[in-house]
Design a protein around this motif. Structure first.
Motif, PDB file in Angstrom:
ATOM      1  N   GLN A   1      31.408  21.145  36.529  1.00 54.25           N
ATOM      2  CA  GLN A   1      31.595  22.284  37.421  1.00 54.25           C
ATOM      3  C   GLN A   1      32.803  23.100  36.974  1.00 54.25           C
ATOM      4  N   GLY A   2      32.724  24.415  37.119  1.00 51.17           N
ATOM      5  CA  GLY A   2      33.887  25.277  36.932  1.00 51.17           C
ATOM      6  C   GLY A   2      34.218  25.926  38.255  1.00 51.17           C
ATOM      7  N   ALA A   3      35.502  26.280  38.443  1.00 52.58           N
ATOM      8  CA  ALA A   3      35.918  27.040  39.633  1.00 52.58           C
ATOM      9  C   ALA A   3      36.292  28.438  39.159  1.00 52.58           C
ATOM     10  N   PHE A   4      35.702  29.452  39.785  1.00 53.17           N
ATOM     11  CA  PHE A   4      35.829  30.838  39.312  1.00 53.17           C
ATOM     12  C   PHE A   4      36.534  31.700  40.355  1.00 53.17           C
ATOM     13  N   PHE A   5      37.450  32.536  39.868  1.00 54.34           N
ATOM     14  CA  PHE A   5      38.284  33.328  40.777  1.00 54.34           C
ATOM     15  C   PHE A   5      38.252  34.796  40.374  1.00 54.34           C
ATOM     16  N   ILE A   6      37.737  35.630  41.264  1.00 55.60           N
ATOM     17  CA  ILE A   6      37.603  37.057  40.969  1.00 55.60           C
ATOM     18  C   ILE A   6      38.418  37.834  42.001  1.00 55.60           C
ATOM     19  N   SER A   7      39.037  38.932  41.583  1.00 55.68           N
ATOM     20  CA  SER A   7      39.791  39.761  42.530  1.00 55.68           C
ATOM     21  C   SER A   7      38.822  40.605  43.347  1.00 55.68           C
ATOM     22  N   GLY A   8      39.093  40.731  44.651  1.00 56.53           N
ATOM     23  CA  GLY A   8      38.192  41.425  45.568  1.00 56.53           C
ATOM     24  C   GLY A   8      37.867  42.846  45.132  1.00 56.53           C
ATOM     25  N   LYS A   9      38.876  43.549  44.596  1.00 59.00           N
ATOM     26  CA  LYS A   9      38.692  44.944  44.220  1.00 59.00           C
ATOM     27  C   LYS A   9      37.616  45.104  43.146  1.00 59.00           C
ATOM     28  N   VAL A  10      37.582  44.165  42.222  1.00 59.67           N
ATOM     29  CA  VAL A  10      36.608  44.202  41.142  1.00 59.67           C
ATOM     30  C   VAL A  10      35.200  44.095  41.708  1.00 59.67           C
ATOM     31  N   LEU A  11      35.052  43.177  42.648  1.00 53.57           N
ATOM     32  CA  LEU A  11      33.733  42.950  43.220  1.00 53.57           C
ATOM     33  C   LEU A  11      33.300  44.139  44.072  1.00 53.57           C
ATOM     34  N   GLU A  12      34.273  44.745  44.762  1.00 54.01           N
ATOM     35  CA  GLU A  12      33.937  45.833  45.676  1.00 54.01           C
ATOM     36  C   GLU A  12      33.741  47.161  44.950  1.00 54.01           C
ATOM     37  N   THR A  13      34.618  47.490  44.008  1.00 55.65           N
ATOM     38  CA  THR A  13      34.602  48.833  43.425  1.00 55.65           C
ATOM     39  C   THR A  13      34.270  48.851  41.936  1.00 55.65           C
ATOM     40  N   HIS A  14      34.242  47.673  41.314  1.00 57.02           N
ATOM     41  CA  HIS A  14      33.987  47.611  39.888  1.00 57.02           C
ATOM     42  C   HIS A  14      34.931  48.513  39.097  1.00 57.02           C
ATOM     43  N   SER A  15      36.198  48.601  39.526  1.00 51.10           N
ATOM     44  CA  SER A  15      37.156  49.383  38.744  1.00 51.10           C
ATOM     45  C   SER A  15      38.005  48.433  37.901  1.00 51.10           C
ATOM     46  N   LEU A  16      38.572  48.995  36.840  1.00 49.86           N
ATOM     47  CA  LEU A  16      39.310  48.183  35.874  1.00 49.86           C
ATOM     48  C   LEU A  16      40.697  47.838  36.422  1.00 49.86           C
ATOM     49  N   LEU A  17      41.032  46.564  36.458  1.00 44.67           N
ATOM     50  CA  LEU A  17      42.355  46.149  36.939  1.00 44.67           C
ATOM     51  C   LEU A  17      43.421  46.472  35.893  1.00 44.67           C
ATOM     52  N   ASP A  18      44.636  46.762  36.376  1.00 45.81           N
ATOM     53  CA  ASP A  18      45.747  47.042  35.459  1.00 45.81           C
ATOM     54  C   ASP A  18      45.949  45.899  34.454  1.00 45.81           C
ATOM     55  N   VAL A  19      45.808  44.671  34.942  1.00 43.09           N
ATOM     56  CA  VAL A  19      46.025  43.521  34.057  1.00 43.09           C
ATOM     57  C   VAL A  19      45.119  43.610  32.827  1.00 43.09           C
ATOM     58  N   ASN A  20      43.875  44.069  33.030  1.00 39.53           N
ATOM     59  CA  ASN A  20      42.945  44.157  31.905  1.00 39.53           C
ATOM     60  C   ASN A  20      43.178  45.392  31.056  1.00 39.53           C
ATOM     61  N   LYS A  21      43.606  46.501  31.700  1.00 38.85           N
ATOM     62  CA  LYS A  21      43.968  47.683  30.902  1.00 38.85           C
ATOM     63  C   LYS A  21      45.000  47.265  29.862  1.00 38.85           C
ATOM     64  N   ILE A  22      45.974  46.512  30.305  1.00 35.14           N
ATOM     65  CA  ILE A  22      47.071  46.126  29.409  1.00 35.14           C
ATOM     66  C   ILE A  22      46.561  45.243  28.263  1.00 35.14           C
ATOM     67  N   HIS A  23      45.682  44.279  28.594  1.00 33.66           N
ATOM     68  CA  HIS A  23      45.144  43.409  27.531  1.00 33.66           C
ATOM     69  C   HIS A  23      44.420  44.224  26.462  1.00 33.66           C
ATOM     70  N   TYR A  24      43.637  45.205  26.906  1.00 28.02           N
ATOM     71  CA  TYR A  24      42.854  45.989  25.944  1.00 28.02           C
ATOM     72  C   TYR A  24      43.730  46.956  25.163  1.00 28.02           C
ATOM     73  N   ILE A  25      44.783  47.463  25.792  1.00 29.65           N
ATOM     74  CA  ILE A  25      45.731  48.301  25.046  1.00 29.65           C
ATOM     75  C   ILE A  25      46.383  47.439  23.957  1.00 29.65           C
ATOM     76  N   LEU A  26      46.813  46.251  24.337  1.00 27.27           N
ATOM     77  CA  LEU A  26      47.462  45.345  23.371  1.00 27.27           C
ATOM     78  C   LEU A  26      46.521  44.975  22.229  1.00 27.27           C
ATOM     79  N   ALA A  27      45.221  44.874  22.536  1.00 25.34           N
ATOM     80  CA  ALA A  27      44.248  44.482  21.508  1.00 25.34           C
ATOM     81  C   ALA A  27      43.858  45.658  20.617  1.00 25.34           C
ATOM     82  N   SER A  28      44.305  46.865  20.968  1.00 26.92           N
ATOM     83  CA  SER A  28      43.847  48.057  20.253  1.00 26.92           C
ATOM     84  C   SER A  28      44.926  48.736  19.420  1.00 26.92           C
ATOM     85  N   THR A  29      46.149  48.233  19.463  1.00 28.71           N
ATOM     86  CA  THR A  29      47.208  48.872  18.684  1.00 28.71           C
ATOM     87  C   THR A  29      48.247  47.839  18.273  1.00 28.71           C
ATOM     88  N   ASP A  30      49.185  48.272  17.406  1.00 28.49           N
ATOM     89  CA  ASP A  30      50.246  47.331  17.049  1.00 28.49           C
ATOM     90  C   ASP A  30      51.362  47.422  18.079  1.00 28.49           C
TER      91      ASP A  30
END
Ligand SMILES: [Zn+2]
Length: 318
Positions: A91-120
Motif C-alpha cells: 500500500q502507498g499513502a498519497f497526499f495531494i493539496s486541496g487547491k490542485v484537486l479543486e482548481t488544477h492550478s500549478l503550485l508554486d512549489v512545482n513552478k520552482i522545481h520546473y524552473i530549476l530543471a530548465s536553467t542553470d
C-alpha cells in the motif's frame, strides 16, 4: 508497544530519461522498482491502517516495519507508482493539496522545481536577485538581498546553497503575491510551456485519486495551498487546513485522518488545530526512524527515498 517504523517519502517518480524535463529531481522508475525489491527482501511494508492501529495502542508493528508515502498528488504516482505497488502487494499513502484537486492550478512549489530543471542555477540566482532588488520598496518591503543570502543560502541534504536560496525566497520568505509573481515571471522565461498545460500534465485528477483509493491506496491531507503552515498567522493556517478538509471530504474519514505538513512545516498552533479537527497521524520531514512509543503521533519523522538503496544506505546511519 507501538513499535518502530521507517517512513519513506517520495515525490516525482518517472521514466526520467524519456521525460520532457530529465533534469527534474526525481526517482527513475527503474530505480523505484529496485527499491521495492529491496524493501520486499529487508522490510515489512505496512499499511496506514496498521500504523493507525499501532498509534492507538491496539496493535504492535512488525519488525522492520516500513510505510510508503507519496507527496503532492503527481500523475507520476498514478502512472508509475500504482501499478508497481499493486504488483508487489504494497500500500502507498498519497497526499495531494486541496487547491490542485479543486482548481488544477500549478503550485508554486512545482513552478520552482520546473524552473530549476530548465536553467542553470547561476543564471537563476542572478535573475532572482535582480528581481528582488527591482521590486523592493515598491509595494513590498523585505531585508536586503545580501542579508537574505547570508541567512538562507545554506547547503541542504540534497540541494546546494544556491538552490536552497531560490527555493526559500520563492516558497516562503518573499511576501505572498510577490513571490507568486516572480515565480510566474521566471517560469515564463525558462520553462517554455504554460503553467496551465503543465498543471494538467503534472497532477492526478479527482477520478484518478478515487481509482487509487479503490485499489486500496490511502489518501490524506497535504494542506490547501501547499503553504509553510508554521509560518502563517493562526487564522491563515486554520483557513488553509479547513479548505483542504472540505475539498478532500470524500477521500478521508473526518474523525481519523492523516496530515502531511507541506515542507514539513508546523508549530504548536498547527498541531493543536489538526488534532481538534480529527487528525490522528502527522508526517514531517525530520529525517530519522520513527518510534511510535516515543514520538508524538502528529510529528512522525520520515526518510527520503534517496536514503535507501539503490540510491544510498543513509537510512542506516540516521
Ligand atoms: Zn508537498
Amino acid at each position: 508497544m507501538g513499535g518502530k517504523l521507517f517512513i519513506v517519502m517520495y515525490h516525482y517518480i518517472r521514466d526520467l530519461i524519456h521525460s520532457r524535463y530529465p533534469e527534474i529531481k526525481g526517482l527513475d522508475v527503474r530505480l523505484f522498482r529496485q527499491q521495492l525489491e529491496f524493501f520486499k527482501e529487508n522490510f515489512t511494508v505496512v499499511s496506514m491502517e496498521q500504523v493507525i492501529e499501532a498509534v492507538k495502542g491496539k496493535a504492535v508493528l512488525p519488525d522492520q516495519a516500513l510505510l510508503l508515502t507519496f507527496d503532492d498528488g503527481y500523475m507520476d504516482h498514478y502512472t508509475y507508482a500504482l501499478p508497481l505497488l499493486e504488483e508487489f502487494g504494497f500500500q502507498g499513502a498519497f497526499f495531494i493539496s486541496g487547491k490542485v484537486l479543486e482548481t488544477h492550478s500549478l503550485l508554486d512549489v512545482n513552478k520552482i522545481h520546473y524552473i530549476l530543471a530548465s536553467t542553470d542555477i547561476q543564471s537563476l540566482v542572478s535573475d532572482l536577485k535582480e528581481k528582488m532588488d527591482d521590486y523592493r520598496g515598491r509595494e513590498y518591503d523585505y531585508p536586503s538581498t545580501a542579508q537574505l543570502w547570508n541567512e538562507y543560502a545554506v547547503d541542504g541534504r540534497y540541494d546546494g546553497k544556491e538552490t536552497v536560496f531560490c527555493k526559500r525566497m520563492l516558497q516562503t520568505v518573499l511576501p505572498e503575491p510577490l513571490r507568486a509573481q516572480i515565480s510566474s515571471d521566471l517560469f515564463k522565461k525558462y520553462v517554455g510551456i504554460t503553467e496551465e498545460k503543465l498543471a494538467y500534465e503534472l497532477y492526478m485528477t479527482p477520478e484518478q485519486l478515487k481509482t487509487m483509493q479503490r485499489h486500496g491506496m490511502y489518501i490524506g491531507i497535504h494542506g490547501y495551498d501547499h503553504y509553510w503552515l508554521g509560518n502563517l498567522t493562526t487564522e491563515q493556517m486554520k483557513e488553509d487546513i479547513s479548505k483542504a478538509l472540505e475539498i478532500m471530504d470524500g477521500f478521508i474519514d473526518r474523525t481519523e485522518w492523516v496530515m502531511n505538513y507541506p515542507y514539513g512545516s508546523y508549530n504548536r498552533d498547527v498541531l493543536d488545530f489538526v488534532q481538534k479537527q480529527g487528525a490522528i497521524v502527522g508526517l514531517t520531514t525530520e529525517v530519522r526512524l520513527a518510534d511510535l512509543d516515543e514520538d508524538p503521533a502528529l510529528c512522525l519523522p520520515r526518510f527520503d527515498c534517496n536514503d535507501f538503496p539503490p540510491k544510498s544506505k543513509k537510512y542506516m546511519r540516521q
